[in-house]
Design a protein around this motif. Structure first.
Motif, PDB file in Angstrom:
ATOM      1  N   LEU A   1       0.429  -1.127   0.150  1.00 48.60           N
ATOM      2  CA  LEU A   1      -0.157   0.266  -0.441  1.00 48.60           C
ATOM      3  C   LEU A   1       0.618   0.716   0.184  1.00 48.60           C
ATOM      4  O   LEU A   1       1.925   1.167   0.548  1.00 48.60           O
ATOM      5  N   ARG A   2       0.128   2.058  -0.837  1.00 52.16           N
ATOM      6  CA  ARG A   2       0.801   3.407  -0.228  1.00 52.16           C
ATOM      7  C   ARG A   2       0.181   4.348  -0.179  1.00 52.16           C
ATOM      8  O   ARG A   2      -0.463   4.639  -0.424  1.00 52.16           O
ATOM      9  N   LYS A   3       0.432   5.566   0.106  1.00 53.83           N
ATOM     10  CA  LYS A   3       0.084   6.834   1.068  1.00 53.83           C
ATOM     11  C   LYS A   3      -0.966   6.374   2.314  1.00 53.83           C
ATOM     12  O   LYS A   3      -2.243   6.842   1.513  1.00 53.83           O
ATOM     13  N   THR A   4      -0.813   5.674   2.970  1.00 50.56           N
ATOM     14  CA  THR A   4      -1.774   5.269   3.424  1.00 50.56           C
ATOM     15  C   THR A   4      -1.878   6.748   4.726  1.00 50.56           C
ATOM     16  O   THR A   4      -1.434   7.350   4.740  1.00 50.56           O
ATOM     17  N   ARG A   5      -3.247   6.250   4.888  1.00 47.07           N
ATOM     18  CA  ARG A   5      -3.640   7.110   6.419  1.00 47.07           C
ATOM     19  C   ARG A   5      -4.076   8.610   5.317  1.00 47.07           C
ATOM     20  O   ARG A   5      -4.183   9.750   5.965  1.00 47.07           O
ATOM     21  N   THR A   6      -3.890   8.439   4.094  1.00 48.44           N
ATOM     22  CA  THR A   6      -4.625   9.428   3.343  1.00 48.44           C
ATOM     23  C   THR A   6      -5.773   8.960   2.428  1.00 48.44           C
ATOM     24  O   THR A   6      -6.685   8.188   2.612  1.00 48.44           O
TER      25      THR A   6
ATOM     26  N   VAL B   1      -4.802   6.630  -0.576  1.00 46.63           N
ATOM     27  CA  VAL B   1      -4.466   5.460  -0.497  1.00 46.63           C
ATOM     28  C   VAL B   1      -4.781   4.085  -1.477  1.00 46.63           C
ATOM     29  O   VAL B   1      -6.463   4.194  -1.782  1.00 46.63           O
ATOM     30  N   HIS B   2      -3.421   3.648  -1.819  1.00 44.78           N
ATOM     31  CA  HIS B   2      -3.998   2.369  -2.984  1.00 44.78           C
ATOM     32  C   HIS B   2      -2.683   1.514  -2.199  1.00 44.78           C
ATOM     33  O   HIS B   2      -1.889   1.105  -2.443  1.00 44.78           O
TER      34      HIS B   2
END
Length: 118
Positions: free
Chosen positions: A59-64, A67-68
């Motif tokens: 996962l990338r950009k968690t807590r946004t 997120v993807h």
């Protein structure tokens, strides 16, 4: 006493091509390690083997809101984290002695102290 993480970093394909006798030998080494930790002056708090990387989700950009899930972000790696042990030891020297006994026949062990907050 301080806590330390022993990351077992190995080549997954070595396990895929290993025979039953070799896999049994690896398991015996891990069982022996678990029994040796106390004699070295440390305590084994836990540990697990991880399933192979094709089962992982990245996962990338968690807590946004963006997120993807992404494909394996490091496919060129020859060795990956395949398991870990969490130990508690009175000092770095004892932790190092334990790490030197940790089985990683297809790679290496990374010994890392755990932050203590409070």
């Amino acid at each position: 006493m301080a806590k330390y993480l022993l990351l077992i970093v190995e080549a997954e394909e070595a396990y895929a091509s290993a025979g039953e006798a070799e896999l049994n030998e690896v398991m015996e080494a891990h069982n022996a390690f678990a029994a040796e930790v106390g004699a070295l002056g440390a305590e084994l708090l836990g540990g697990e083997a991880l399933q192979p990387t094709p089962t992982a989700t990245y996962l990338r950009k968690t807590r946004t809101d963006d997120v993807h899930i992404v494909d394996n972000p490091a496919p060129e790696l020859k060795e990956v984290v395949g398991g870990y042990y969490l130990i508690e030891a009175p000092n770095d020297e004892v932790a190092l002695a334990a790490a030197k006994r940790c089985p990683a026949g297809f790679g290496h062990v990374e010994l890392r102290p755990i932050w203590s907050f409070g």
